[in-house]
Design a protein around this motif. Sequence first.
Motif, PDB file in Angstrom:
ATOM      1  N   UNK A 167       0.822  -1.207   0.000  1.00 45.36           N
ATOM      2  CA  UNK A 167       0.000   0.000   0.000  1.00 45.36           C
ATOM      3  C   UNK A 167       0.857   1.259   0.000  1.00 45.36           C
ATOM      4  N   UNK A 168       2.090   1.137   0.443  1.00 45.08           N
ATOM      5  CA  UNK A 168       3.014   2.277   0.471  1.00 45.08           C
ATOM      6  C   UNK A 168       3.863   2.333  -0.781  1.00 45.08           C
ATOM      7  N   UNK A 169       4.357   1.180  -1.230  1.00 49.74           N
ATOM      8  CA  UNK A 169       5.364   1.170  -2.285  1.00 49.74           C
ATOM      9  C   UNK A 169       4.873   0.589  -3.604  1.00 49.74           C
ATOM     10  N   UNK A 170       3.650   0.062  -3.644  1.00 47.68           N
ATOM     11  CA  UNK A 170       3.120  -0.481  -4.882  1.00 47.68           C
ATOM     12  C   UNK A 170       2.664   0.610  -5.834  1.00 47.68           C
ATOM     13  N   UNK A 204      11.236   9.364   2.203  1.00 54.54           N
ATOM     14  CA  UNK A 204      10.490   9.674   0.988  1.00 54.54           C
ATOM     15  C   UNK A 204       9.101  10.194   1.291  1.00 54.54           C
ATOM     16  N   UNK A 205       8.265  10.323   0.252  1.00 57.11           N
ATOM     17  CA  UNK A 205       6.963  10.992   0.383  1.00 57.11           C
ATOM     18  C   UNK A 205       5.896  10.120   1.053  1.00 57.11           C
ATOM     19  N   UNK A 206       6.102   9.781   2.310  1.00 57.64           N
ATOM     20  CA  UNK A 206       5.144   8.920   3.001  1.00 57.64           C
ATOM     21  C   UNK A 206       3.786   9.596   3.140  1.00 57.64           C
ATOM     22  N   UNK A 207       3.763  10.930   3.266  1.00 56.99           N
ATOM     23  CA  UNK A 207       2.477  11.603   3.443  1.00 56.99           C
ATOM     24  C   UNK A 207       1.664  11.607   2.156  1.00 56.99           C
ATOM     25  N   UNK A 208       2.325  11.533   1.015  1.00 55.25           N
ATOM     26  CA  UNK A 208       1.586  11.366  -0.241  1.00 55.25           C
ATOM     27  C   UNK A 208       0.835  10.040  -0.222  1.00 55.25           C
ATOM     28  N   UNK A 209       1.496   8.998   0.276  1.00 60.56           N
ATOM     29  CA  UNK A 209       0.843   7.686   0.349  1.00 60.56           C
ATOM     30  C   UNK A 209      -0.309   7.705   1.337  1.00 60.56           C
ATOM     31  N   UNK A 210      -0.127   8.356   2.478  1.00 59.78           N
ATOM     32  CA  UNK A 210      -1.221   8.474   3.448  1.00 59.78           C
ATOM     33  C   UNK A 210      -2.402   9.201   2.817  1.00 59.78           C
ATOM     34  N   UNK A 211      -2.126  10.270   2.090  1.00 55.68           N
ATOM     35  CA  UNK A 211      -3.195  11.012   1.436  1.00 55.68           C
ATOM     36  C   UNK A 211      -3.962  10.174   0.439  1.00 55.68           C
ATOM     37  N   UNK A 252      11.571   8.523  12.533  1.00 58.60           N
ATOM     38  CA  UNK A 252      11.815   9.879  13.033  1.00 58.60           C
ATOM     39  C   UNK A 252      13.164  10.461  12.601  1.00 58.60           C
ATOM     40  N   UNK A 253      14.113   9.590  12.193  1.00 61.63           N
ATOM     41  CA  UNK A 253      15.399  10.097  11.733  1.00 61.63           C
ATOM     42  C   UNK A 253      15.298  10.712  10.341  1.00 61.63           C
ATOM     43  N   UNK A 254      14.208  10.449   9.635  1.00 57.10           N
ATOM     44  CA  UNK A 254      14.093  10.839   8.232  1.00 57.10           C
ATOM     45  C   UNK A 254      13.106  11.981   8.000  1.00 57.10           C
ATOM     46  N   UNK A 255      12.606  12.568   9.087  1.00 61.81           N
ATOM     47  CA  UNK A 255      11.638  13.661   8.972  1.00 61.81           C
ATOM     48  C   UNK A 255      11.880  14.662  10.093  1.00 61.81           C
TER      49      UNK A 255
END
Length: 285
Positions: free
Chosen positions: A13-16, A43-50, A68-71
């Motif tokens: 669901x995140x990377x497909x 990377x753009x995790x919030x795009x996936x959440x949206x 948390x190290x990446x944001x």
Amino acid sequence: MELTDVGVWCAQLRFGDPSESADAAAELDELGFTALWIPDVGGPVFDAVGRLLAATKRAVAATGILNLWMHSPDDVAENYAALTTEHGDRFLLGIGVSHAPLIDANEPGRYRKPLAATASFLDGLDAAPRPVPTDRRVLAALGPKMLALSATRAAGAHPYLVTPDHTAAARSALGAGPLLLPEQTVILCDSADEAHRIGTDWLRAYLALPNYANNMLRSGFSEDDLAQVSDRLFDAIIAWGDEGAIMRRVAEHRSAGADHVCLQVLTADPRAFPREQWRRIAAAV
């Protein structure tokens, strides 16, 4: 936020493919899964959440976990506010410290004092112009100190790669109020041989990470169990068999104190969306 029943934890669901992910999310929502959990490695995790929120009507979208190290806390808070403004109160922010070998790979020595780093990140979320509410975030917690932080600085804990016995210990550490939202890996299959073909290498990769290995040792498994991926360890971490076997494991977590269990379905093709398996599980819930 109340979160109950059964959800889905799914890297696809995140990377497909984004359109396929949205279609799968819509079906999961219709099937009645209460939360859709996705991982984060930057990377753009919030795009996936949206995309998940836009594709669904009822299900919560949750990060399991946001690394948390990446944001930066300010960026996370800004994105949280934007997503909840657009889609309503269906975003649960799962936050975690990941693992030293992954974080230090490109910057040796960056991963240190994980408890203090988590507390500092939460301080940043609280200090943001539009803070992330305490009751809308959970922590990836395995050991007693991070569980204690989950009870005081978040709505609760999202333990990953754990047993029902760990769930019972986590509930005791958290107390009666905070949310306890464990991940449970499952394989729908006809035999132990098939389960091990699908799951052994997957599990071995996680056991190479110190946080998970140490948690297994705290949970009573031996160094030999970890080195060999023993049947005892495999069966404790991965629920396999038919739908009844999966539901029995969910019931064990619930009896041990879990509010919600998110199921990660493994199949022979790790890149595929396990939609047939999701349908079978939904029919059994």
